[in-house]
Design a protein around this motif. Structure first.
Motif, short mmCIF file in Angstrom:
data_model
loop_
_atom_site.label_atom_id
_atom_site.label_comp_id
_atom_site.label_asym_id
_atom_site.label_seq_id
_atom_site.Cartn_x
_atom_site.Cartn_y
_atom_site.Cartn_z
N VAL A 449 0.84 -1.20 0.00
CA VAL A 449 0.00 0.00 0.00
C VAL A 449 0.87 1.25 0.00
O VAL A 449 0.64 2.19 -0.76
CB VAL A 449 -0.96 -0.01 1.20
N ALA A 450 1.89 1.26 0.87
CA ALA A 450 2.80 2.39 0.91
C ALA A 450 3.54 2.55 -0.42
O ALA A 450 3.71 3.67 -0.92
CB ALA A 450 3.81 2.22 2.04
N GLY A 451 3.97 1.43 -1.00
CA GLY A 451 4.66 1.48 -2.28
C GLY A 451 3.77 2.00 -3.39
O GLY A 451 4.22 2.75 -4.27
N ALA A 452 2.51 1.63 -3.37
CA ALA A 452 1.57 2.14 -4.37
C ALA A 452 1.42 3.65 -4.25
O ALA A 452 1.36 4.37 -5.26
CB ALA A 452 0.22 1.45 -4.24
N SER A 483 -2.45 8.66 1.14
CA SER A 483 -2.86 8.82 -0.26
C SER A 483 -4.13 9.66 -0.36
O SER A 483 -4.28 10.48 -1.28
CB SER A 483 -3.06 7.46 -0.93
N LEU A 484 -5.05 9.47 0.59
CA LEU A 484 -6.27 10.29 0.63
C LEU A 484 -5.94 11.73 0.97
O LEU A 484 -6.46 12.67 0.36
CB LEU A 484 -7.24 9.72 1.66
N ARG A 543 -13.58 1.85 4.10
CA ARG A 543 -14.57 2.95 4.09
C ARG A 543 -14.43 3.81 5.35
O ARG A 543 -14.58 5.03 5.31
CB ARG A 543 -15.98 2.40 4.00
N SER A 544 -14.11 3.17 6.47
CA SER A 544 -13.98 3.92 7.72
C SER A 544 -12.80 4.88 7.68
O SER A 544 -12.77 5.87 8.42
CB SER A 544 -13.83 2.96 8.90
N LEU A 545 -11.84 4.61 6.81
CA LEU A 545 -10.68 5.50 6.66
C LEU A 545 -10.94 6.61 5.64
O LEU A 545 -10.13 7.53 5.52
CB LEU A 545 -9.46 4.68 6.23
N GLY A 546 -12.03 6.49 4.92
CA GLY A 546 -12.36 7.51 3.92
C GLY A 546 -12.23 7.06 2.49
O GLY A 546 -12.49 7.85 1.56
N ALA A 547 -11.84 5.81 2.26
CA ALA A 547 -11.70 5.30 0.91
C ALA A 547 -13.04 4.78 0.39
O ALA A 547 -13.96 4.48 1.16
CB ALA A 547 -10.67 4.18 0.87
N LYS A 548 -13.14 4.65 -0.91
CA LYS A 548 -14.24 3.92 -1.51
C LYS A 548 -13.91 2.44 -1.43
O LYS A 548 -12.74 2.04 -1.41
CB LYS A 548 -14.44 4.34 -2.97
N THR A 571 -8.79 7.15 -3.49
CA THR A 571 -8.29 5.80 -3.22
C THR A 571 -9.44 4.83 -2.97
O THR A 571 -10.39 5.13 -2.24
CB THR A 571 -7.33 5.83 -2.02
N THR A 572 -9.33 3.67 -3.59
CA THR A 572 -10.41 2.67 -3.56
C THR A 572 -9.84 1.30 -3.22
O THR A 572 -8.72 0.97 -3.63
CB THR A 572 -11.10 2.61 -4.94
N LEU A 573 -10.59 0.53 -2.46
CA LEU A 573 -10.19 -0.84 -2.13
C LEU A 573 -11.23 -1.81 -2.65
O LEU A 573 -12.43 -1.58 -2.50
CB LEU A 573 -10.02 -0.99 -0.62
N ILE A 574 -10.76 -2.88 -3.27
CA ILE A 574 -11.64 -3.98 -3.69
C ILE A 574 -11.23 -5.22 -2.90
O ILE A 574 -10.10 -5.72 -3.02
CB ILE A 574 -11.54 -4.26 -5.20
N GLU A 575 -12.14 -5.70 -2.08
CA GLU A 575 -11.90 -6.91 -1.30
C GLU A 575 -12.26 -8.11 -2.16
O GLU A 575 -13.38 -8.23 -2.66
CB GLU A 575 -12.75 -6.90 -0.03
N ILE A 576 -11.29 -9.03 -2.33
CA ILE A 576 -11.46 -10.17 -3.24
C ILE A 576 -11.23 -11.47 -2.46
O ILE A 576 -10.08 -11.89 -2.26
CB ILE A 576 -10.46 -10.09 -4.42
N PRO A 577 -12.29 -12.11 -1.98
CA PRO A 577 -12.10 -13.41 -1.33
C PRO A 577 -11.66 -14.45 -2.36
O PRO A 577 -12.29 -14.60 -3.41
CB PRO A 577 -13.50 -13.75 -0.80
#
Length: 621
Positions: A449-452, A483-484, A543-548, A571-577
């Motif tokens: 995440v930091a590297g991105a 990033s946000l 989402r609690s951190l402010g991301a989509k 910044t957006t996160l996609i959770e992929i099980p």
């Protein structure tokens, strides 16, 4: 002599603000800014200087000291080591939190400047809050652990010492053969101490990063060695990308019909569909590259440090007469494996070796269609894995296929640890240079995440994706907030497989039944972590951190989430099980990890026997 009275911290910033590099006639500012987290050890020194007299340097507020150094490292990596950020912290825990990231930068040969606070040089007050006291040696502080992980280390105990230390620091940071983490430890009283610095210390300084040619005799020896071989294999390492030598690499391979394999750092040197691009090499290598490596009589390594993953613990090259030609800017790396050392810039070295071989009419001895057939076979295997379906849910390789096919080919993907690096090295189809950003020199969990964020700072015009497992995400994700804060969008693709499944797989392959690597509740029956999986809602957390945030449990949902994420502006996160264990495995490769000779388990003893037999069969190189 004209002077100006400044605190040491003010003088350091003013000096950094006037450093430039020139590469191929193109001049650019070297230090872009400072990432920092303030504490009592730096807030009234470096903090005051950044607040009142930063010049053109931008201050970025980190959220985790290790994370912000990873971001600075990724920034420099994406910039081909021609631009950097410095990082400042307080003393004690703040400083020590950077040590892991310092090692990550040094192992990967990436420049990063670290400015941790340190104990009072005056020793008044003493001991200061967070001071590490070593009764037998009072000169030791929490910044001493940086010594083995830094390419240059100094402690500035008087303000005038800055003038020699800063110049030495810049020498190392701008030297492609010597670069890595540079640490200047700054005692908190000295940061605020004033001195009459000569104005000449702050003159604009241009550091010329000249391309270094190989010595003529070394080139002659290398060309003579290659001319006597019929089955050469090129291995492209990170040095190809740092030297912007992709064009020269392609021309060299095409001129002599030589297949090209890639290390993790060198991946994207050639597009995946180039006729001579045979894919990843080594432990996480492709079937095509590993078969060619096994039969190669000469390995031409360009910009690679020959890690154990590249050489498959030195088991990859089994031809009885195999020899090595090592083209590297670093003499330390070009001398490895008893090879013919070509210590030079990758671009100039490839050009010179090209000319020397062309003059003698050299051509490799591969049969008609031999490389094409291996490449077609491997491409078919990648297609199969990208389409793989699993009755229990989404397979990891299927998810990667959807991502690879959906995101823009110019996007940058960032990864570092877990099972994803192996899958990406083998399967990811890179279409252009610098789109594959893998930290695998140290394989540091928490880098992703930091590297991105660092990559997005470096290339704001590109979409940047962090591919990260749930274990690595839990270990460190704080720079998602940065990033946000900075308005630099990244997309985090979080692969949830319920734990440290990469090591779980390795563990079981060496005789274990699996222990301590999955995220399960403690069982009342066994007393061990063998209960049900822990349900963690990563999307809700983001989402609690402010991301989509989105969740995608099927290939169709993932494709739609990727398209939605591209339309987002933050910044957006996609959770992929994904189903555990649906990653790729070795393709005629091996990794020596050491297995117990004595165990209560017969499976472990048998694994040790197999390991010992394999190590005894390795040619000593």
């Amino acid at each position: 002599m004209s002077t100006i009275r400044l605190t040491m911290a003010q003088a350091l910033l003013r000096f950094l603000d006037h450093q430039y590099v020139s590469v191929d006639g193109q001049e650019q500012k070297f230090v872009q800014g400072v990432m920092g987290i303030f504490g009592h050890g730096n807030v009234t020194g470096m903090g005051e200087a950044l607040e009142r007299s930063p010049g053109a340097l931008t201050y970025i507020q980190g959220k985790n000291e290790q994370g912000m150094v990873h971001a600075a490292t990724a920034f420099a990596k994406q910039k081909n080591r021609h631009q950097i950020y410095a990082c400042t912290t307080s003393i004690g825990p703040g400083a020590l939190n950077m040590v892991t990231a310092a090692a990550t930068a040094t192992v990967n040969r990436i420049p990063v400047l670290l400015l941790p606070g340190d104990n009072f040089a005056s020793r008044q007050p003493d001991p200061v809050l967070q001071q590490l006291e070593v009764p037998g040696d009072y000169t030791i502080s929490a910044t001493d652990p940086f010594k083995p992980v830094s390419r240059y280390w100094d402690r500035i105990v008087r303000p005038e010492q800055l003038m020699t230390a800063a110049v030495s620091a810049m020498r190392v940071l701008t030297d492609p053969a010597e670069t890595g983490a540079v640490t200047l430890a700054l005692p908190q009283d000295v940061q605020a101490e004033a001195y009459d610095y000569p104005l000449s210390f702050f003159d604009k300084k241009i550091h010329y990063i000249d391309r270094r040619p190989a010595a003529p005799d070394a080139m002659s020896r290398a060309a003579e060695l290659v001319r006597g071989k019929s089955r050469p294999l090129l291995i492209a390492g990170g040095g190809v990308l740092y030297a912007s030598a992709g064009t020269e690499l392609a021309a060299f391979a095409e001129a002599f019909g030589i297949p090209v394999a890639e290390t993790q750092a060198g991946k994207s040197s050639l597009p995946w569909n180039h006729p001579l691009q045979v894919g990843a090499i080594g432990v996480t290598g492709s079937l095509a590259a590993n078969r060619l490596a096994r039969e190669a009589d000469v390995i031409i390594g360009v910009g690679t440090r020959y890690s154990d993953f590249t050489t498959a613990s030195k088991s990859a090259f089994t031809h009885p007469d195999v020899q090595f030609v090592n083209l590297n800017i670093s003499g330390f790396d070009s001398s490895k494996l008893s090879g013919a050392a070509l210590t030079a810039d990758a671009r100039l070295g490839l050009q010179a070796l090209h000319e020397a071989l062309a003059a003698s009419g050299y051509r490799s001895g591969y049969g008609p269609g031999e490389i094409d057939e291996l490449k077609r076979e491997w491409d078919t295997e990648v297609d199969r894995l990208y389409a793989a379906r699993h009755e229990a849910g989404l397979a990891q390789t299927r998810a990667l296929g959807v991502i690879n096919e959906t995101i823009d080919p110019s996007s940058v993907i960032v990864c570092a640890a877990g099972s994803l690096p192996g899958d990406l090295h083998r399967l990811w189809r890179s279409a252009a240079p610098k789109t594959y950003h893998m930290e695998y020199g140290f394989s540091c969990m928490g880098y992703e995440v930091a590297g991105a964020f660092g990559a997005a700072l470096a290339e704001p015009q590109r979409e940047v994706y962090a591919l990260v497992g749930d274990g690595s995400y839990l270990m460190m994700h704080a720079e998602l907030v940065t990033s946000l804060q900075e308005g630099r969008k990244i997309t985090v693709l979080l692969f949830d497989n319920h734990g440290f499944q990469c090591i779980h797989n390795l563990q079981r392959s060496q005789g274990s039944d699996g222990f301590g690597n999955e995220f399960r509740y403690r069982s009342g029956d066994t007393g061990r972590l063998t209960g049900s999986y822990m349900p963690i809602d990563f999307a809700a957390h983001a989402r609690s951190l402010g991301a989509k945030a989105y969740k995608a449990g099927t290939a169709e949902e993932l494709r739609e989430a990727l398209l939605q994420a591209k339309r987002e502006t933050v910044t957006t996160l996609i959770e992929i099980p994904v189903v555990p264990g649906t990653n790729t495995d070795g393709y005629e490769s091996w990794w020596n990890v050491g297995v117990p000779e004595v165990s209560a388990s017969g499976k472990v003893v048998e694994a040790h026997r197999q390991m010992k037999a394999r190590t005894q069969a390795i040619k000593l190189i």
